[in-house]
Design a protein around this motif. Sequence first.
Motif, PDB file in Angstrom:
ATOM      1  N   ARG A   1      86.538  94.405  78.242  1.00  0.00           N
ATOM      2  CA  ARG A   1      86.386  95.734  77.650  1.00  0.00           C
ATOM      3  C   ARG A   1      85.565  95.719  76.353  1.00  0.00           C
ATOM      4  O   ARG A   1      85.715  96.603  75.503  1.00  0.00           O
ATOM      5  N   ILE A   2      84.735  94.711  76.198  1.00  0.00           N
ATOM      6  CA  ILE A   2      83.895  94.619  74.990  1.00  0.00           C
ATOM      7  C   ILE A   2      82.442  94.890  75.371  1.00  0.00           C
ATOM      8  O   ILE A   2      81.936  94.362  76.362  1.00  0.00           O
ATOM      9  N   GLU A   3      81.778  95.716  74.573  1.00  0.00           N
ATOM     10  CA  GLU A   3      80.379  96.047  74.834  1.00  0.00           C
ATOM     11  C   GLU A   3      79.480  94.905  74.377  1.00  0.00           C
ATOM     12  O   GLU A   3      79.703  94.304  73.313  1.00  0.00           O
ATOM     13  N   LEU A   4      78.501  94.608  75.197  1.00  0.00           N
ATOM     14  CA  LEU A   4      77.580  93.533  74.847  1.00  0.00           C
ATOM     15  C   LEU A   4      76.741  93.932  73.634  1.00  0.00           C
ATOM     16  O   LEU A   4      76.359  95.109  73.484  1.00  0.00           O
ATOM     17  N   ASP A   5      76.462  92.967  72.769  1.00  0.00           N
ATOM     18  CA  ASP A   5      75.572  93.266  71.644  1.00  0.00           C
ATOM     19  C   ASP A   5      74.137  93.304  72.147  1.00  0.00           C
ATOM     20  O   ASP A   5      73.852  93.000  73.303  1.00  0.00           O
ATOM     21  N   ILE A   6      73.248  93.655  71.280  1.00  0.00           N
ATOM     22  CA  ILE A   6      71.864  93.843  71.695  1.00  0.00           C
ATOM     23  C   ILE A   6      71.262  92.568  72.262  1.00  0.00           C
ATOM     24  O   ILE A   6      70.474  92.588  73.221  1.00  0.00           O
ATOM     25  N   THR A   7      71.648  91.436  71.676  1.00  0.00           N
ATOM     26  CA  THR A   7      71.128  90.162  72.173  1.00  0.00           C
ATOM     27  C   THR A   7      71.611  89.916  73.593  1.00  0.00           C
ATOM     28  O   THR A   7      70.845  89.506  74.480  1.00  0.00           O
ATOM     29  N   GLY A   8      72.870  90.161  73.820  1.00  0.00           N
ATOM     30  CA  GLY A   8      73.427  89.965  75.155  1.00  0.00           C
ATOM     31  C   GLY A   8      72.796  90.891  76.169  1.00  0.00           C
ATOM     32  O   GLY A   8      72.519  90.498  77.304  1.00  0.00           O
ATOM     33  N   VAL A   9      72.583  92.138  75.756  1.00  0.00           N
ATOM     34  CA  VAL A   9      71.951  93.110  76.655  1.00  0.00           C
ATOM     35  C   VAL A   9      70.554  92.637  77.040  1.00  0.00           C
ATOM     36  O   VAL A   9      70.157  92.684  78.213  1.00  0.00           O
ATOM     37  N   ASN A  10      69.823  92.178  76.076  1.00  0.00           N
ATOM     38  CA  ASN A  10      68.455  91.727  76.346  1.00  0.00           C
ATOM     39  C   ASN A  10      68.446  90.511  77.259  1.00  0.00           C
ATOM     40  O   ASN A  10      67.569  90.381  78.133  1.00  0.00           O
ATOM     41  N   GLU A  11      69.412  89.618  77.084  1.00  0.00           N
ATOM     42  CA  GLU A  11      69.478  88.437  77.941  1.00  0.00           C
ATOM     43  C   GLU A  11      69.775  88.833  79.383  1.00  0.00           C
ATOM     44  O   GLU A  11      69.204  88.276  80.325  1.00  0.00           O
ATOM     45  N   VAL A  12      70.707  89.773  79.543  1.00  0.00           N
ATOM     46  CA  VAL A  12      71.030  90.222  80.896  1.00  0.00           C
ATOM     47  C   VAL A  12      69.826  90.938  81.512  1.00  0.00           C
ATOM     48  O   VAL A  12      69.525  90.764  82.700  1.00  0.00           O
ATOM     49  N   LYS A  13      69.148  91.750  80.715  1.00  0.00           N
ATOM     50  CA  LYS A  13      67.963  92.429  81.214  1.00  0.00           C
ATOM     51  C   LYS A  13      66.903  91.438  81.683  1.00  0.00           C
ATOM     52  O   LYS A  13      66.225  91.656  82.699  1.00  0.00           O
ATOM     53  N   ALA A  14      66.770  90.369  80.931  1.00  0.00           N
ATOM     54  CA  ALA A  14      65.723  89.389  81.233  1.00  0.00           C
ATOM     55  C   ALA A  14      66.070  88.526  82.436  1.00  0.00           C
ATOM     56  O   ALA A  14      65.176  87.915  83.047  1.00  0.00           O
ATOM     57  N   ALA A  15      67.347  88.438  82.775  1.00  0.00           N
ATOM     58  CA  ALA A  15      67.764  87.591  83.888  1.00  0.00           C
ATOM     59  C   ALA A  15      67.327  88.211  85.213  1.00  0.00           C
ATOM     60  O   ALA A  15      67.335  89.431  85.387  1.00  0.00           O
ATOM     61  N   SER A  16      66.933  87.383  86.145  1.00  0.00           N
ATOM     62  CA  SER A  16      66.523  87.882  87.460  1.00  0.00           C
ATOM     63  C   SER A  16      67.736  88.431  88.194  1.00  0.00           C
ATOM     64  O   SER A  16      68.880  88.053  87.895  1.00  0.00           O
ATOM     65  N   PRO A  17      67.553  89.305  89.168  1.00  0.00           N
ATOM     66  CA  PRO A  17      68.672  89.882  89.914  1.00  0.00           C
ATOM     67  C   PRO A  17      69.548  88.840  90.597  1.00  0.00           C
ATOM     68  O   PRO A  17      70.743  89.064  90.793  1.00  0.00           O
ATOM     69  N   ASP A  18      68.942  87.676  90.947  1.00  0.00           N
ATOM     70  CA  ASP A  18      69.715  86.629  91.634  1.00  0.00           C
ATOM     71  C   ASP A  18      70.527  85.762  90.678  1.00  0.00           C
ATOM     72  O   ASP A  18      71.386  84.991  91.118  1.00  0.00           O
ATOM     73  N   THR A  19      70.246  85.855  89.400  1.00  0.00           N
ATOM     74  CA  THR A  19      70.953  85.019  88.437  1.00  0.00           C
ATOM     75  C   THR A  19      72.395  85.506  88.249  1.00  0.00           C
ATOM     76  O   THR A  19      72.630  86.698  88.057  1.00  0.00           O
ATOM     77  N   VAL A  20      73.315  84.585  88.308  1.00  0.00           N
ATOM     78  CA  VAL A  20      74.724  84.923  88.053  1.00  0.00           C
ATOM     79  C   VAL A  20      74.938  84.858  86.551  1.00  0.00           C
ATOM     80  O   VAL A  20      74.926  83.775  85.959  1.00  0.00           O
ATOM     81  N   VAL A  21      75.097  86.009  85.921  1.00  0.00           N
ATOM     82  CA  VAL A  21      75.258  86.046  84.471  1.00  0.00           C
ATOM     83  C   VAL A  21      76.743  86.071  84.111  1.00  0.00           C
ATOM     84  O   VAL A  21      77.583  86.505  84.894  1.00  0.00           O
ATOM     85  N   ARG A  22      77.018  85.613  82.906  1.00  0.00           N
ATOM     86  CA  ARG A  22      78.408  85.535  82.432  1.00  0.00           C
ATOM     87  C   ARG A  22      78.555  86.362  81.161  1.00  0.00           C
ATOM     88  O   ARG A  22      77.622  86.476  80.357  1.00  0.00           O
ATOM     89  N   CYS A  23      79.733  86.909  80.963  1.00  0.00           N
ATOM     90  CA  CYS A  23      80.008  87.669  79.745  1.00  0.00           C
ATOM     91  C   CYS A  23      80.039  86.718  78.557  1.00  0.00           C
ATOM     92  O   CYS A  23      80.694  85.672  78.595  1.00  0.00           O
ATOM     93  N   GLU A  24      79.344  87.097  77.487  1.00  0.00           N
ATOM     94  CA  GLU A  24      79.290  86.238  76.301  1.00  0.00           C
ATOM     95  C   GLU A  24      80.621  86.197  75.562  1.00  0.00           C
ATOM     96  O   GLU A  24      80.857  85.296  74.769  1.00  0.00           O
ATOM     97  N   ASN A  25      81.493  87.150  75.833  1.00  0.00           N
ATOM     98  CA  ASN A  25      82.779  87.206  75.135  1.00  0.00           C
ATOM     99  C   ASN A  25      83.910  86.520  75.904  1.00  0.00           C
ATOM    100  O   ASN A  25      84.693  85.768  75.320  1.00  0.00           O
ATOM    101  N   CYS A  26      83.999  86.792  77.226  1.00  0.00           N
ATOM    102  CA  CYS A  26      85.134  86.255  77.990  1.00  0.00           C
ATOM    103  C   CYS A  26      84.734  85.239  79.048  1.00  0.00           C
ATOM    104  O   CYS A  26      85.611  84.666  79.716  1.00  0.00           O
ATOM    105  N   SER A  27      83.445  85.037  79.220  1.00  0.00           N
ATOM    106  CA  SER A  27      82.897  84.048  80.160  1.00  0.00           C
ATOM    107  C   SER A  27      83.072  84.421  81.633  1.00  0.00           C
ATOM    108  O   SER A  27      82.773  83.629  82.522  1.00  0.00           O
ATOM    109  N   ARG A  28      83.565  85.609  81.917  1.00  0.00           N
ATOM    110  CA  ARG A  28      83.700  86.020  83.306  1.00  0.00           C
ATOM    111  C   ARG A  28      82.310  86.324  83.898  1.00  0.00           C
ATOM    112  O   ARG A  28      81.356  86.613  83.177  1.00  0.00           O
TER     113      ARG A  28
END
Length: 247
Positions: free
Chosen positions: A210-237
């Motif tokens: 339930r934590i909103e990603l910071d701008i850095t996290g948002v940009n990293e997720v945006k930059a990741a390809s659709p096939d990349t499995v991304v993880r939450c920077e706060n809870c690692s899920r």
Amino acid sequence: MNAAPADQIRLLDVQALDVRLQQLAHRKKSLPEHAEIESLNKDLTQLRDLHVASTTEESDCSREQTKAEQDVDQVRQRANRDQQRLDSGAVTSPKDLENLQREIASLAKRQGDLEDVVLEVMERRESAQERVSELAERVSSVQSKIDDATARRDAAFEEIDGESATVTKEREVVAGSVPADLLKLYDKLRVKEGGIGAAKLYQRRCEGCRIELDITGVNEVKAASPDTVVRCENCSRILVRTSESGL
């Protein structure tokens, strides 16, 4: 790790089914009948102890009454024998007559005292018998309540177990369509993170912590390809991206 976006989204379906299984397990464990049965069993144990004590008291009174009645009978028989001697005229000595009359009087008083004891014991025994009957009824009543609560609990168990079996089969089907390495990571995180291994990224917020990603996290997720499995920077899920991710 990479996985097709569709496979990642199916992971949310697996997660939803796992949450449902958790809810069913919690419901089964938290049924109100559990506390009800535990409380009733405590009451039943106390009542049974009291019933045993009252039964023992009634038994003791019964023996005491028998002994007192025997004592009365012995005194009565002795008094009858003395009275027969007195009435027979066999005792002619004034002194012996006086002693015999005194003994008869003494025995009469003794008999009266013993009969009072018998009455007192009989009253105590009657009270104990009433208590035994009362406690027996209460034991039966509480046992009936336990039986009723147990039947309700078992019926709830049957319903929950049936639904759990259905959800488990559905989970097996859905999980079978998820790549093995992705499912393995998810299961590992689910155990570690309190039952939630994958969460939707919704409006830039991880639905797991339930934590909103910071701008850095948002940009990293945006930059990741659709096939990349991304993880939450706060809870690692595992963060699953959808059209509602707000990216």
